[in-house]
Motif scaffolding. Sequence first.
Motif, PDB file in Angstrom:
ATOM      1  N   ARG A  52      24.942 -46.573 -73.043  1.00 12.61           N
ATOM      2  CA  ARG A  52      25.698 -45.860 -72.009  1.00 12.61           C
ATOM      3  C   ARG A  52      25.636 -44.355 -72.223  1.00 12.61           C
ATOM      4  NH1 ARG A  52      27.414 -50.994 -72.562  1.00 12.61           N
ATOM      5  NH2 ARG A  52      28.658 -51.994 -70.923  1.00 12.61           N
ATOM      6  N   ALA A  73      32.616 -63.264 -66.143  1.00 14.31           N
ATOM      7  CA  ALA A  73      33.157 -62.118 -66.884  1.00 14.31           C
ATOM      8  C   ALA A  73      32.001 -61.458 -67.619  1.00 14.31           C
ATOM      9  CB  ALA A  73      34.223 -62.589 -67.864  1.00 14.31           C
ATOM     10  N   SER A  74      31.437 -60.403 -67.021  1.00 11.52           N
ATOM     11  CA  SER A  74      30.276 -59.734 -67.621  1.00 11.52           C
ATOM     12  C   SER A  74      30.427 -58.226 -67.534  1.00 11.52           C
ATOM     13  CB  SER A  74      28.994 -60.156 -66.892  1.00 11.52           C
ATOM     14  OG  SER A  74      27.957 -59.241 -67.190  1.00 11.52           O
ATOM     15  N   ALA A  75      30.407 -57.573 -68.711  1.00 15.69           N
ATOM     16  CA  ALA A  75      30.493 -56.112 -68.735  1.00 15.69           C
ATOM     17  C   ALA A  75      29.227 -55.488 -68.167  1.00 15.69           C
ATOM     18  CB  ALA A  75      30.706 -55.635 -70.165  1.00 15.69           C
ATOM     19  N   GLN A  76      28.111 -56.198 -68.299  1.00 14.83           N
ATOM     20  CA  GLN A  76      26.866 -55.633 -67.769  1.00 14.83           C
ATOM     21  C   GLN A  76      26.913 -55.590 -66.241  1.00 14.83           C
ATOM     22  OE1 GLN A  76      23.623 -57.820 -69.541  1.00 14.83           O
ATOM     23  NE2 GLN A  76      24.065 -57.021 -71.588  1.00 14.83           N
ATOM     24  N   LYS A  83      25.652 -50.415 -80.167  1.00 15.08           N
ATOM     25  CA  LYS A  83      24.536 -50.564 -79.218  1.00 15.08           C
ATOM     26  C   LYS A  83      25.003 -50.344 -77.781  1.00 15.08           C
ATOM     27  CE  LYS A  83      22.459 -54.734 -78.855  1.00 15.08           C
ATOM     28  NZ  LYS A  83      22.399 -55.203 -77.464  1.00 15.08           N
ATOM     29  N   SER A  84      26.123 -50.982 -77.422  1.00 15.39           N
ATOM     30  CA  SER A  84      26.615 -50.847 -76.041  1.00 15.39           C
ATOM     31  C   SER A  84      26.924 -49.388 -75.718  1.00 15.39           C
ATOM     32  CB  SER A  84      27.893 -51.674 -75.856  1.00 15.39           C
ATOM     33  OG  SER A  84      27.614 -53.041 -75.940  1.00 15.39           O
ATOM     34  N   LYS A 117      21.779 -65.534 -73.108  1.00 15.41           N
ATOM     35  CA  LYS A 117      21.550 -64.315 -73.893  1.00 15.41           C
ATOM     36  C   LYS A 117      20.063 -64.196 -74.226  1.00 15.41           C
ATOM     37  CE  LYS A 117      25.810 -63.141 -73.733  1.00 15.41           C
ATOM     38  NZ  LYS A 117      26.202 -62.003 -72.897  1.00 15.41           N
ATOM     39  N   ARG A 170      20.398 -61.531 -83.191  1.00 17.78           N
ATOM     40  CA  ARG A 170      21.635 -62.123 -83.720  1.00 17.78           C
ATOM     41  C   ARG A 170      21.387 -63.523 -84.310  1.00 17.78           C
ATOM     42  NH1 ARG A 170      24.624 -57.931 -82.275  1.00 17.78           N
ATOM     43  NH2 ARG A 170      24.643 -57.254 -80.114  1.00 17.78           N
ATOM     44  N   ARG A 210      34.258 -55.871 -72.112  1.00 20.09           N
ATOM     45  CA  ARG A 210      34.230 -54.577 -72.809  1.00 20.09           C
ATOM     46  C   ARG A 210      34.289 -53.432 -71.792  1.00 20.09           C
ATOM     47  NH1 ARG A 210      29.048 -55.541 -76.274  1.00 20.09           N
ATOM     48  NH2 ARG A 210      29.909 -57.613 -76.113  1.00 20.09           N
ATOM     49  N   THR A 227      21.189 -55.169 -71.637  1.00 12.25           N
ATOM     50  CA  THR A 227      22.106 -54.092 -71.239  1.00 12.25           C
ATOM     51  C   THR A 227      21.315 -52.942 -70.633  1.00 12.25           C
ATOM     52  OG1 THR A 227      23.542 -54.680 -73.093  1.00 12.25           O
ATOM     53  CG2 THR A 227      23.939 -52.562 -72.064  1.00 12.25           C
ATOM     54  N   GLU A 248      28.011 -68.957 -71.301  1.00 12.42           N
ATOM     55  CA  GLU A 248      27.225 -67.718 -71.177  1.00 12.42           C
ATOM     56  C   GLU A 248      26.264 -67.524 -72.348  1.00 12.42           C
ATOM     57  OE1 GLU A 248      27.041 -64.560 -69.106  1.00 12.42           O
ATOM     58  OE2 GLU A 248      27.356 -66.216 -67.740  1.00 12.42           O
ATOM     59  N   ARG A 277      22.783 -61.882 -60.878  1.00 12.60           N
ATOM     60  CA  ARG A 277      24.171 -61.456 -61.100  1.00 12.60           C
ATOM     61  C   ARG A 277      24.368 -59.964 -60.819  1.00 12.60           C
ATOM     62  NH1 ARG A 277      25.707 -63.030 -66.970  1.00 12.60           N
ATOM     63  NH2 ARG A 277      25.244 -65.075 -66.139  1.00 12.60           N
ATOM     64  N   ARG A 330      19.998 -53.944 -67.027  1.00 14.87           N
ATOM     65  CA  ARG A 330      21.025 -54.200 -66.000  1.00 14.87           C
ATOM     66  C   ARG A 330      21.778 -52.911 -65.657  1.00 14.87           C
ATOM     67  NH1 ARG A 330      22.187 -59.568 -68.754  1.00 14.87           N
ATOM     68  NH2 ARG A 330      21.003 -61.114 -67.559  1.00 14.87           N
ATOM     69  N   ILE A 339      31.827 -62.445 -77.496  1.00  7.70           N
ATOM     70  CA  ILE A 339      30.681 -63.183 -76.939  1.00  7.70           C
ATOM     71  C   ILE A 339      29.414 -63.063 -77.797  1.00  7.70           C
ATOM     72  CG2 ILE A 339      29.945 -61.311 -75.364  1.00  7.70           C
ATOM     73  CD1 ILE A 339      29.929 -65.104 -74.596  1.00  7.70           C
ATOM     74  N   ASP A 340      29.221 -61.930 -78.471  1.00  6.25           N
ATOM     75  CA  ASP A 340      27.995 -61.762 -79.269  1.00  6.25           C
ATOM     76  C   ASP A 340      28.138 -62.319 -80.684  1.00  6.25           C
ATOM     77  OD1 ASP A 340      26.684 -60.573 -77.165  1.00  6.25           O
ATOM     78  OD2 ASP A 340      27.345 -58.561 -77.710  1.00  6.25           O
TER      79      ASP A 340
HETATM   80  C1  S3P Z   1      27.036 -55.959 -73.224  1.00  5.94           C
HETATM   81  C2  S3P Z   1      27.713 -56.968 -72.590  1.00  5.94           C
HETATM   82  C3  S3P Z   1      27.621 -58.388 -72.974  1.00  5.94           C
HETATM   83  C4  S3P Z   1      27.029 -58.561 -74.368  1.00  5.94           C
HETATM   84  C5  S3P Z   1      25.822 -57.693 -74.570  1.00  5.94           C
HETATM   85  C6  S3P Z   1      26.170 -56.221 -74.386  1.00  5.94           C
HETATM   86  C7  S3P Z   1      27.200 -54.571 -72.742  1.00  5.94           C
HETATM   87  O1  S3P Z   1      26.799 -59.061 -72.056  1.00  5.94           O
HETATM   88  O2  S3P Z   1      26.687 -59.905 -74.593  1.00  5.94           O
HETATM   89  O3  S3P Z   1      25.300 -57.862 -75.889  1.00  5.94           O
HETATM   90  O4  S3P Z   1      26.790 -53.638 -73.454  1.00  5.94           O
HETATM   91  O5  S3P Z   1      27.735 -54.397 -71.642  1.00  5.94           O
HETATM   92  P1  S3P Z   1      27.385 -59.656 -70.655  1.00  5.94           P
HETATM   93  O6  S3P Z   1      27.913 -58.560 -69.866  1.00  5.94           O
HETATM   94  O7  S3P Z   1      26.200 -60.298 -69.997  1.00  5.94           O
HETATM   95  O8  S3P Z   1      28.415 -60.663 -71.065  1.00  5.94           O
END
Ligand code: S3P
Length: 438
Positions: A32, A168-171, A27-28, A344, A390, A196, A99, A340, A130, A102, A316-317
């Motif tokens: 992208r 710590a957030s990849a988004q 999905k991530s 979700k 989930r 990630r 995702t 965190e 954020r 954001r 995290i997921d």
């Molecule tokens: C994601 C980042 C994570 C994750 C989400 C997908 C992404 O969220 O929980 O399901 O694709 O960058 P956060 O960045 O808010 O931790």
Amino acid sequence: MHNPDSTSLLVQASQDLRGTTAVPGDKSISHRAVMLAALADGTSEVRGWLAAGDTEATLHSVKALGVHVEQPAHDVLRVHGSGGLQAAEMPLDFANAGTGIRLMTGIMVGQPFASVLDGSHQLRRRPMNRIITPLAQMGADIHGEEGRAPLRIQPAGLRGIRYEMPVASAQVKSAVLLAGLFARGETTVVEPGPTRDHSECMLRAAGVDVQSEGAVVTLYPPQRLQALDFHVPGDFSSAAFLLVAAATTPVSEIRLTGINLNPTRTGLLDALRGMGAEIQVSEASMEAGEPAGTLTVKYRPLSGIEIGGDLVVRMIDEFPALMVAALCAEGRTTVRDAGELRLKETDRLSVMTQELRRLGARIDEREDGFVIEGPQKLQGADVDGHDDHRIAMSLTLAGMLAQGQTRVHDAACIADSFPGFAETMRSLGARVVSGRCE
Ligand code: S3P
């Protein structure tokens, strides 16, 4: 409590899961891929794309921004990027996809036209400050009432910044880096813990100069993005449900092929192995900077574990599924530093605790985690997926361990990330069938 029109799943105790299966695309990476392909100059081909609720929402928004996309098969996209986007006539609707909204906000603040980004009631509850805070520091003109969607954006010139992320957030990291594509000067993000790195991998595949040194990522704005041509590996976070199902169901052995094994995502492997699970990796390969491989998992009795710190971010997921594993494990499982989870699609700590209690589980919910003493016997009951994919899949796993029948209401949301979940479980021998609610 239940939406009478939603699809439910009927689940019976299952044993001896066997077989080999793939899972839908990550999905991530799919979010992208469609975003970067839309910005690129030329035609991108994305195979193994995840055609699911969350990613379809991003695909619709990209089309609404004037990008021509062909879909020769359900999981193949041909995206005809022309190096730019056009103003959409309507607000962009990201449904339940955090995702999607954001990351696209990072892109939209760099466009020479105004836009509105919105989503479902569930998405409107999720925190957007954020991303608003760092994007505003870059010069973005962005507004969201009380830090929530809908997000209203006006065109503004952006400048690169150095941003030390408080969470710590990849988004958040990705939103800032994507805005950096349109900024004057370089953009640097400093992570408090490793998140990630799919955005960095794919930006590099598109020819963008992105340098990572430990916790510091710097992007240098490019002249143009190159078209992409790659295969999206299977989603580790979808595979996670099958891993936990096999690890908790005597005397299972299953193989999962073509799974993304990016180490920033595979914390659940460490956790399950730490609990005594036997999981092997084979057939390792690389695609567009992303490692993939086959996972073989065999049932073994599990024992409790302590989880905290950086491992939390790397899985995290996966905590809703891990809670089910903890109920089977001998001894105490303690999770910390996972606050965190409350932000979700739902408050996953509270919702999982509430729903597992309906099956008779005893869980000590903490502010930033939980404590579970196992093993525990579960009793089938009616539970609710709360429109959170989930949660619904994790409750299905719990139902497979319970005596009698469990009905997971509001399970249609599973299609947000894992269309075909029930069929895949059945192909491995699980007793999971769809049923409309009466
Ligand atoms: C994601 C980042 C994570 C994750 C989400 C997908 C992404 O969220 O929980 O399901 O694709 O960058 P956060 O960045 O808010 O931790």
